[in-house]
Design a protein around this motif. Structure first.
Motif, short mmCIF file in Angstrom:
data_model
loop_
_atom_site.label_atom_id
_atom_site.label_comp_id
_atom_site.label_asym_id
_atom_site.label_seq_id
_atom_site.Cartn_x
_atom_site.Cartn_y
_atom_site.Cartn_z
N THR A 9 4.33 13.61 -16.03
CA THR A 9 5.02 13.15 -14.83
C THR A 9 4.83 14.17 -13.73
N GLN A 10 4.33 13.71 -12.61
CA GLN A 10 4.11 14.59 -11.47
C GLN A 10 5.45 14.79 -10.76
N THR A 11 5.83 16.05 -10.59
CA THR A 11 7.10 16.34 -9.91
C THR A 11 6.84 17.25 -8.72
N MET A 12 7.83 17.30 -7.83
CA MET A 12 7.72 18.16 -6.65
C MET A 12 9.05 18.84 -6.41
N LYS A 13 8.99 19.92 -5.69
CA LYS A 13 10.21 20.64 -5.33
C LYS A 13 10.99 19.80 -4.33
N PRO A 14 12.32 20.00 -4.28
CA PRO A 14 13.13 19.25 -3.32
C PRO A 14 12.67 19.42 -1.87
N ALA A 15 12.20 20.61 -1.50
CA ALA A 15 11.74 20.83 -0.13
C ALA A 15 10.54 19.94 0.20
N THR A 16 9.63 19.80 -0.75
CA THR A 16 8.46 18.95 -0.55
C THR A 16 8.88 17.49 -0.43
N ALA A 17 9.78 17.06 -1.31
CA ALA A 17 10.26 15.67 -1.27
C ALA A 17 10.98 15.39 0.04
N ALA A 18 11.81 16.33 0.51
CA ALA A 18 12.53 16.15 1.77
C ALA A 18 11.55 16.01 2.93
N VAL A 37 11.95 16.26 -8.07
CA VAL A 37 11.78 14.84 -7.78
C VAL A 37 10.42 14.40 -8.31
N SER A 38 10.43 13.35 -9.10
CA SER A 38 9.16 12.83 -9.61
C SER A 38 8.54 11.92 -8.56
N ARG A 39 7.26 11.69 -8.69
CA ARG A 39 6.54 10.81 -7.77
C ARG A 39 7.19 9.41 -7.79
#
Length: 123
Positions: A9-18, A37-39
């Motif tokens: 599962t590809q995830t990202m940091k909250p800053a990237t998601a925001a 946050v996952s994709r």
């Protein structure tokens, strides 16, 4: 024969998601700021925004790239005008109503930049 690797599962940091959602990280709920946050979660939020996300997008506070877009100026133009803090939708609307000289100036610069970009694209 090798067996296929399980899909990660590809995830990202909250800053990237925001940033991808166009919202200010510091205005998000704590559980968003503290998690990953996952994709698929990001896609779900974009397709059907939760109430907190819809409210943030509607009322702010907005990050500088959103403030600049709503005012029709560049991020550099905001900085030249001394606007360095996030603004709410109400604050942005107040600036639009006041239509200060700096806003007119920065909008004209932005219009010239767009015209030039279009000209270069067509040549």
């Amino acid at each position: 024969m090798t067996s296929p690797k399980p899909k990660t599962t590809q995830t990202m940091k909250p800053a990237t998601a925001a940033k991808k959602l166009g919202i200010l990280l510091s205005a998000t709920p704590a559980e968003f700021q503290e998690g990953v946050v996952s994709r698929s979660e990001l896609n779900a939020m974009q397709a059907a925004p939760p109430a907190w996300l819809a409210d943030l997008r509607r009322n702010g506070p907005h990050p500088k790239q959103v403030v600049a877009a709503k005012l029709g100026v560049s991020i550099s133009g905001l900085a030249r005008a001394g606007i360095t803090e996030p603004l709410t939708t109400a604050e942005i609307d107040a600036i639009k109503r006041e239509n200060p000289a700096w806003l007119e100036h920065e909008r004209s610069i932005q219009a010239e930049v767009r015209k030039e970009a279009q000209r270069l694209k067509q040549s």
